[in-house]
Design a protein around this motif. Structure first.
Motif, PDB file in Angstrom:
ATOM      1  N   HIS A 229       0.960  -1.245  -0.011  1.00 51.35           N
ATOM      2  CA  HIS A 229      -0.180  -0.034  -0.031  1.00 51.35           C
ATOM      3  C   HIS A 229       0.809   1.114  -0.049  1.00 51.35           C
TER       4      HIS A 229
ATOM      5  N   GLU B 225      -7.930  -6.800   5.339  1.00 54.22           N
ATOM      6  CA  GLU B 225      -9.327  -6.348   5.074  1.00 54.22           C
ATOM      7  C   GLU B 225      -9.366  -5.183   4.098  1.00 54.22           C
ATOM      8  N   PHE B 226      -8.431  -4.317   3.939  1.00 54.20           N
ATOM      9  CA  PHE B 226      -8.349  -3.061   3.252  1.00 54.20           C
ATOM     10  C   PHE B 226      -8.155  -3.286   1.559  1.00 54.20           C
TER      11      PHE B 226
ATOM     12  N   HIS C 226     -10.634  -2.821  -1.206  1.00 49.21           N
ATOM     13  CA  HIS C 226     -11.279  -1.455  -1.081  1.00 49.21           C
ATOM     14  C   HIS C 226     -10.341  -0.338  -1.177  1.00 49.21           C
TER      15      HIS C 226
ATOM     16  N   ARG D 215     -20.316  -2.076   4.411  1.00 47.25           N
ATOM     17  CA  ARG D 215     -19.842  -1.284   3.061  1.00 47.25           C
ATOM     18  C   ARG D 215     -21.144  -1.416   2.034  1.00 47.25           C
TER      19      ARG D 215
ATOM     20  N   HIS E  61     -17.379   4.240   4.047  1.00 47.04           N
ATOM     21  CA  HIS E  61     -16.424   3.673   3.196  1.00 47.04           C
ATOM     22  C   HIS E  61     -17.451   3.362   1.991  1.00 47.04           C
TER      23      HIS E  61
ATOM     24  N   LEU F  69     -17.367   5.401  -1.466  1.00 42.17           N
ATOM     25  CA  LEU F  69     -17.259   4.528  -2.891  1.00 42.17           C
ATOM     26  C   LEU F  69     -18.433   4.831  -3.830  1.00 42.17           C
TER      27      LEU F  69
ATOM     28  N   GLU G 107      -8.453   0.613  10.932  1.00 42.05           N
ATOM     29  CA  GLU G 107      -7.214   0.992  10.429  1.00 42.05           C
ATOM     30  C   GLU G 107      -7.132   1.549   9.168  1.00 42.05           C
ATOM     31  N   PHE G 108      -7.995   1.111   8.184  1.00 39.35           N
ATOM     32  CA  PHE G 108      -7.918   1.694   6.812  1.00 39.35           C
ATOM     33  C   PHE G 108      -8.468   3.250   6.659  1.00 39.35           C
TER      34      PHE G 108
ATOM     35  N   ILE H 212      -7.430   5.526   2.884  1.00 39.32           N
ATOM     36  CA  ILE H 212      -8.255   5.520   1.655  1.00 39.32           C
ATOM     37  C   ILE H 212      -8.396   6.936   1.139  1.00 39.32           C
TER      38      ILE H 212
END
Lengths: 352, 352
Positions: A266, A292-293, A296, B237, B266, B270, B292-293, B297
């Motif tokens: 990433h 998980e990410f 996405h 999501r 998220h 999206l 965490e993400f 993003i």
DNA sequence: CTGAAAGCGCTTACAG
DNA sequence: CTGAAAGCGCTTACAG
């Protein structure tokens, strides 16, 4: 009246024992114990009678007492680097599934990738008199003296994913080499000319495997190995960004980054976009672990499903089957490569 | 020779007990036990002598024996919806930190947001004779009969985050209302006119709080509450995408989405991008939980740090201080709103 | 097939 | 300040 209430409260509070059942049935506690444990030497009639009454009273054996007597606690210790990575929590799920069916409880510890914390966890688990230990090494763990000591004491151990390679211990791993090989080969076939490799510490077996999978794929497809296209990093986003900047200095420039971890991948991806490269048109990026990410982000990241659940199940089975000795048997699980947009060169051209 | 080896192996295998120490020191096991437990009625001289020898032999008390004798096992059960959400794994970290210092072990169970699995976990924990239970309710848990039963039996319980609101139990929560209020107010101040709300099930306290924080912010800033701008969804999501499509049907259209969870946020994000809205220029999106993400993003998602570590610590302290009864004390922790690019209206204009 | 007895390793009133 | 004794609840040789 008061007395009644008192009795009721006792019913609620006090745990019923085999002696209570024995007294009520006018048999001995030994017989109750045997009946409850389905000892074949007990007549079917008494067995059923005992089990029925036990169920009616909601009898629950005192695990501390039986553990003490039997000398083992039906608990297995699990040490993972980190509980909140989906790979490891899936493994724990798989272990739990198999082991709780066999009547075991789990004691879970985190090493946080630190050798000291790993030793500490081992300490705690031995202290709790666990029946065995299932673990994945911390990143820092290079020397296995602390593990050998336990093995010599006859402690049952099963390793998963990160396995001490110089020790003859039971373990289950995935075929890291194959996964890296497959990704690299696929990218070359898609038309990427110079895949680079952002690997983890060479001291760790899984990272060595991934790197050699990458190298073998280059060789078997007749591609050139370029030393400046290969680097090691800690598996963080920051590390990935740095690796990208470094590797992009080299000539020829790479047009693909096979990374040994999702966070580093990433980082590479973000740094590439920041520098106005198009992903996947100019540069492909792949990760490892299918965090998980990964599906996405933009673009979705090609990664490797390490089959955590499956790995946990297999490791638990290994533990259950294991006799007194660790004989060094290894189970290898096939990983699944999930190709996503981040490695999909010139998708628009496809439709022509 | 053989004998020597035999002895050595025994040294390694056999656990040393207080009787071994007593024999060696020619005192009674009682005294050894008291010395080891720092009982004040033992002379300093014997205490030191005993402790020194115990240390030299690497003595480790048999926890099963002492648990059996004392009637409690120094283990606390922890039930979380899911172990691999960073919020919950942070909480576990906090609990572990406090409780392991106090000599407790943790038994961790997952409810997977299912009432049945929650009951099962409770069952397992009672079976293991834990000294108490720390838990967060599953999403499905509406009825608290199973918890009341345990409370009536005098089981020590502490809840965190998702707390049974009609029961007078000890718990620690964050100020969900304040967090939602702050975000909504901030967005209005930034110039967003019509913030919508994508909430979770109204049966769950934390989601009700977040919704009312949103509503109160609208009111206190003189904004209109538009019913079609408010919806409930599961926190996925997919749910977020669906919520976006639905809410965007309404007139006037919203220009901001305050979501009660990161995954739903998220999804909204999206779907907005997919429909060619610009985020944050046309539409702002905020989440909840700081998964965490979220910072990684595009664009980085505004979210709420729920202070999991802190919450775990506080819950553990509450547990340790707790007397026999749950008196319904609540600790409220201040969350921290992390404003990121997804709610940063017209940043380019700022530089003028 | 069943029972009496011993013992797992500790803690804790009771006695001195 | 220390010790002898009982007991937590179970399991398991030993005996019948």
């Amino acid at each position: 009246m008061y007395f009644h209430i008192f009795v009721e409260m006792n019913w609620e509070k006090k745990h019923i024992t085999i002696h209570d059942i024995a007294r009520e049935l006018k048999i001995s506690a030994s017989t109750v114990s045997r009946a409850l444990n389905n000892n074949p030497r007990i007549s079917a009639a008494t067995r059923d009678m005992v089990q029925k009454l036990a169920a009616a009273h909601g009898y629950q054996p005192n695990v501390m007492a039986s553990s003490l007597r039997k000398g083992r606690g039906n608990t297995v210790g699990v040490i993972v680097p980190n509980i909140n990575r989906s790979f490891f929590s899936n493994i724990i799920g798989g272990i739990e599934e198999k082991l709780s069916g066999a009547g075991f409880n789990l004691m879970i510890c985190q090493s946080n990738e630190s050798l000291d914390k790993e030793k500490e966890a081992l300490q705690t688990l031995m202290h709790a008199r666990v029946d065995g230990i299932m673990m994945s090494l911390s990143m820092e763990t290079q020397d296995y003296a602390h593990l050998e000591k336990l093995l010599n004491r006859g402690i049952r151990m099963v390793f998963f994913d990160r396995v001490p390679d110089t020790l003859a211990v039971d373990g289950v791993v995935i075929d890291d080499h194959a996964a890296a090989f497959r990704i690299t080969t696929a990218l070359i076939e898609k038309g990427y000319r110079h895949p680079a490799h952002v690997g983890g510490s060479g001291k760790i077996n899984v990272y060595r495997q991934r790197k050699s999978g990458y190298l073998d794929a280059l060789k078997s497809s007749g591609s050139q190995v370029i030393a400046s296209h290969i680097t090691e990093t800690d598996m963080t986003r920051q590390g990935g960004r740095k690796a990208f900047r470094e590797i992009m200095q080299s000539d020829p420039r790479p047009d693909a980054f096979i990374c040994a971890g999702d966070l580093a991948a990433h980082g590479v991806l973000l740094e590439a976009l920041k520098n106005h490269f198009r992903v996947p048109e100019d540069i492909a990026v792949s990760g490892f672990a299918n965090e998980e990410f990964t599906p996405h982000i933009t673009p979705p990241l090609t990664s490797v499903d390490q089959k955590g659940l499956e790995m946990g199940r297999q490791a638990a089975s290994l533990f259950l089957e294991q006799e007194a000795t660790n004989d060094g048997s290894r189970i290898v699980i096939e990983p699944e490569v999930l190709f996503r947009l981040s490695t999909q060169k010139e998708i628009t051209l496809r439709t022509e």
